[in-house]
Motif scaffolding. Structure first.
Motif, mmCIF file in Angstrom:
data_model
loop_
_atom_site.group_PDB
_atom_site.id
_atom_site.type_symbol
_atom_site.label_atom_id
_atom_site.label_comp_id
_atom_site.label_asym_id
_atom_site.label_seq_id
_atom_site.Cartn_x
_atom_site.Cartn_y
_atom_site.Cartn_z
ATOM 1 N N ASP A 20 69.476 -2.529 78.054
ATOM 2 C CA ASP A 20 70.995 -2.881 77.835
ATOM 3 C C ASP A 20 71.835 -2.134 78.920
ATOM 4 O O ASP A 20 72.847 -2.722 79.349
ATOM 5 N N THR A 21 71.670 -0.871 79.200
ATOM 6 C CA THR A 21 72.293 -0.173 80.031
ATOM 7 C C THR A 21 72.240 -0.549 81.506
ATOM 8 O O THR A 21 73.288 -0.606 82.285
ATOM 9 N N SER A 22 70.876 -1.039 81.797
ATOM 10 C CA SER A 22 70.461 -1.146 82.957
ATOM 11 C C SER A 22 71.469 -2.691 83.598
ATOM 12 O O SER A 22 72.008 -2.879 84.632
ATOM 13 N N VAL A 23 71.426 -3.467 82.558
ATOM 14 C CA VAL A 23 72.151 -5.010 82.921
ATOM 15 C C VAL A 23 73.440 -4.602 83.026
ATOM 16 O O VAL A 23 74.266 -5.352 83.829
ATOM 17 N N LEU A 24 74.179 -3.716 82.219
ATOM 18 C CA LEU A 24 75.610 -3.438 82.187
ATOM 19 C C LEU A 24 75.835 -3.140 83.478
ATOM 20 O O LEU A 24 76.740 -3.406 84.116
ATOM 21 N N VAL A 124 80.536 -5.498 67.660
ATOM 22 C CA VAL A 124 80.134 -6.577 68.420
ATOM 23 C C VAL A 124 81.553 -7.071 68.912
ATOM 24 O O VAL A 124 82.537 -6.668 68.537
ATOM 25 N N SER A 125 81.531 -7.659 70.181
ATOM 26 C CA SER A 125 82.531 -8.053 71.074
ATOM 27 C C SER A 125 83.268 -9.248 70.110
ATOM 28 O O SER A 125 82.953 -10.223 69.845
ATOM 29 N N ASP A 126 84.601 -8.597 70.016
ATOM 30 C CA ASP A 126 85.575 -9.774 69.441
ATOM 31 C C ASP A 126 85.749 -10.823 70.189
ATOM 32 O O ASP A 126 86.065 -12.214 69.533
ATOM 33 N N HIS A 127 85.651 -10.869 71.412
ATOM 34 C CA HIS A 127 86.077 -12.201 72.452
ATOM 35 C C HIS A 127 85.047 -12.879 72.382
ATOM 36 O O HIS A 127 85.020 -14.257 72.198
ATOM 37 N N ALA A 128 83.584 -12.334 72.235
ATOM 38 C CA ALA A 128 82.546 -13.175 72.354
ATOM 39 C C ALA A 128 82.550 -13.672 70.990
ATOM 40 O O ALA A 128 82.228 -15.062 70.973
ATOM 41 N N GLU A 156 82.678 -16.027 78.972
ATOM 42 C CA GLU A 156 83.463 -14.900 78.405
ATOM 43 C C GLU A 156 82.623 -13.767 78.038
ATOM 44 O O GLU A 156 83.030 -12.529 78.450
ATOM 45 N N GLY A 157 81.552 -13.839 77.616
ATOM 46 C CA GLY A 157 80.503 -12.706 77.523
ATOM 47 C C GLY A 157 80.271 -12.001 78.513
ATOM 48 O O GLY A 157 80.340 -10.633 78.899
ATOM 49 N N PHE A 158 79.993 -12.772 79.813
ATOM 50 C CA PHE A 158 79.687 -12.280 81.290
ATOM 51 C C PHE A 158 80.902 -11.670 81.388
ATOM 52 O O PHE A 158 80.706 -10.336 82.219
ATOM 53 N N CYS A 159 82.049 -11.968 81.627
ATOM 54 C CA CYS A 159 83.366 -11.372 81.760
ATOM 55 C C CYS A 159 83.433 -9.992 81.190
ATOM 56 O O CYS A 159 83.953 -8.884 81.748
ATOM 57 N N ARG A 160 83.285 -10.041 80.134
ATOM 58 C CA ARG A 160 83.628 -8.557 79.159
ATOM 59 C C ARG A 160 82.412 -7.636 79.652
ATOM 60 O O ARG A 160 82.861 -6.448 79.971
ATOM 61 N N VAL A 161 81.335 -7.955 80.256
ATOM 62 C CA VAL A 161 80.363 -6.948 80.778
ATOM 63 C C VAL A 161 80.924 -6.471 82.195
ATOM 64 O O VAL A 161 80.895 -5.635 82.676
ATOM 65 N N TYR A 162 81.193 -7.600 82.813
ATOM 66 C CA TYR A 162 81.618 -7.375 84.142
ATOM 67 C C TYR A 162 82.945 -6.486 84.359
ATOM 68 O O TYR A 162 83.146 -5.479 85.052
ATOM 69 N N MET A 163 83.642 -6.439 83.213
ATOM 70 C CA MET A 163 84.922 -5.534 83.193
ATOM 71 C C MET A 163 84.643 -4.231 82.707
ATOM 72 O O MET A 163 85.569 -3.490 82.611
ATOM 73 N N GLY A 164 83.545 -4.020 82.238
ATOM 74 C CA GLY A 164 83.112 -2.609 81.855
ATOM 75 C C GLY A 164 83.607 -2.251 80.535
ATOM 76 O O GLY A 164 83.456 -1.143 80.117
ATOM 77 N N VAL A 165 83.834 -3.064 79.750
ATOM 78 C CA VAL A 165 84.356 -2.777 78.296
ATOM 79 C C VAL A 165 83.182 -3.210 77.095
ATOM 80 O O VAL A 165 83.490 -2.755 75.921
ATOM 81 N N TYR A 167 78.883 -3.637 76.334
ATOM 82 C CA TYR A 167 77.359 -3.667 76.530
ATOM 83 C C TYR A 167 76.931 -4.973 76.458
ATOM 84 O O TYR A 167 77.423 -5.831 75.840
ATOM 85 N N PRO A 168 75.629 -5.496 77.332
ATOM 86 C CA PRO A 168 75.198 -6.971 77.132
ATOM 87 C C PRO A 168 74.969 -7.119 75.532
ATOM 88 O O PRO A 168 75.195 -8.341 74.961
ATOM 89 N N THR A 169 74.401 -6.147 74.936
ATOM 90 C CA THR A 169 74.167 -6.496 73.207
ATOM 91 C C THR A 169 75.432 -6.732 72.336
ATOM 92 O O THR A 169 75.476 -7.461 71.581
ATOM 93 N N ASP A 170 76.367 -6.191 72.996
ATOM 94 C CA ASP A 170 77.685 -6.250 72.256
ATOM 95 C C ASP A 170 78.018 -7.900 72.269
ATOM 96 O O ASP A 170 78.560 -8.432 71.178
ATOM 97 N N VAL A 171 77.871 -8.269 73.508
ATOM 98 C CA VAL A 171 78.326 -9.758 73.569
ATOM 99 C C VAL A 171 77.150 -10.678 72.994
ATOM 100 O O VAL A 171 77.617 -11.631 72.315
ATOM 101 N N VAL A 172 76.024 -10.476 73.093
ATOM 102 C CA VAL A 172 74.644 -11.041 72.202
ATOM 103 C C VAL A 172 75.139 -11.187 71.053
ATOM 104 O O VAL A 172 74.935 -12.099 70.056
ATOM 105 N N GLY A 173 75.692 -10.064 70.322
ATOM 106 C CA GLY A 173 75.977 -9.872 68.768
ATOM 107 C C GLY A 173 77.003 -10.566 68.792
ATOM 108 O O GLY A 173 76.926 -11.622 67.591
ATOM 109 N N GLY A 174 77.959 -10.631 69.444
ATOM 110 C CA GLY A 174 79.281 -11.690 69.205
ATOM 111 C C GLY A 174 78.975 -13.026 69.221
ATOM 112 O O GLY A 174 79.421 -13.890 68.362
ATOM 113 N N LEU A 175 78.230 -13.494 70.266
ATOM 114 C CA LEU A 175 77.732 -14.950 70.313
ATOM 115 C C LEU A 175 76.922 -15.139 68.978
ATOM 116 O O LEU A 175 77.323 -16.439 68.527
ATOM 117 N N ALA A 176 75.978 -14.412 68.472
ATOM 118 C CA ALA A 176 75.461 -14.972 67.416
ATOM 119 C C ALA A 176 76.337 -14.982 66.067
ATOM 120 O O ALA A 176 76.004 -15.596 65.344
#
Length: 241
Positions: A20-24, A124-128, A156-165, A167-176
């Motif tokens: 998770d951190t590595s992909v971040l 989880v990510s609100d935006h996702a 949107e999920g990619f952008c949230r990780v790109y922006m540093g705000v 984790y990838p799992t935050d995004v995956v959780g939001g999408l789910a």
């Protein structure tokens, strides 16, 4: 780079120990290498642009749904989209409070943070959650626009990780979460909203639901049984375009 670089990059061994951190770090590292204008573009798209784009897609889908044979059902599905997004965000409130995961830049150094002032919890990510709920509900109403909407949610999920705000799992959780809330409650929502839109179609505000050029329901005759006259049967097209 105009973004806020926090601390010093952590060691390769530490980053590789947690996928998770590595992909971040891999995705956020793109922000460090990108020119300032690209970071600013991703910041705008990730904060506001994709949500605006989904709103435009919903307007396009509404305009198209009004011209279909069973226009009220299509418009009812579009009404469900913002309601689903709102419910998904409400469901996320207790999840965030229970998990209490800090933002990644608070626990990890060397991140390029493009948006300052994020002090709430990360999972989880609100935006996702918001964008996927809108995209999936849009797919229920109109497949073509819905596929575009779902694609925007992944962006949107990619952008949230790109922006540093996030984790990838935050995004995956939001999408789910957005997907689950939208699909699980869709049958009940359609059962309640479709009669409402059918009623509106018969009032002075009917053009909001059905266009003047909308096709009338197809009427065919089927035998009602031996010795009985044939009865008209109404057949509606599938909801999804």
């Amino acid at each position: 780079m105009a973004g806020l670089a926090v601390g010093h990059p952590m060691s390769t061994a530490a980053s590789g120990s947690n996928p998770d951190t590595s992909v971040l770090y891999d995705i956020n590292g793109l922000a460090k290498a990108a020119p300032n204008w690209a970071d600013r573009a991703v910041e705008f798209i990730g904060e506001y642009g994709i949500v605006f784009g989904l709103g435009v897609l919903m307007l396009c889908a509404w305009w198209s749904a009004r011209k279909r044979e069973d226009a009220p059902a299509g418009v009812a599905a579009l009404l469900w989209a913002p309601l689903a997004a709102g419910l998904a965000l409400l469901v996320n409130v207790p999840i965030r409070g229970f998990v209490k995961r800090p933002r990644p830049f608070l626990d990890h150094s060397g991140l390029e943070v493009l948006v300052k002032g994020k002090t709430d919890y990360s999972f989880v990510s609100d935006h996702a959650t918001l964008t996927m709920a809108l995209g999936v509900a849009l797919f229920v109403a109109h497949r073509k626009y819905g596929l575009i909407g779902i694609g925007l949610a992944f962006l949107e999920g990619f952008c949230r990780v790109y922006m540093g705000v996030h984790y990838p799992t935050d995004v995956v959780g939001g999408l789910a979460l957005g997907t689950a809330v939208t699909l699980l409650l869709a049958p009940l929502a359609m059962m309640l909203l479709t009669p409402l839109t059918r009623w509106v179609a018969g009032t002075r505000a009917g053009r909001l639901v059905r266009s003047r050029k909308a096709a009338a329901p197809v009427v065919t005759a089927e035998p009602a049984g031996r010795g009985l006259p044939e009865q008209p049967v109404h057949r509606d097209n599938d909801l999804a375009a």
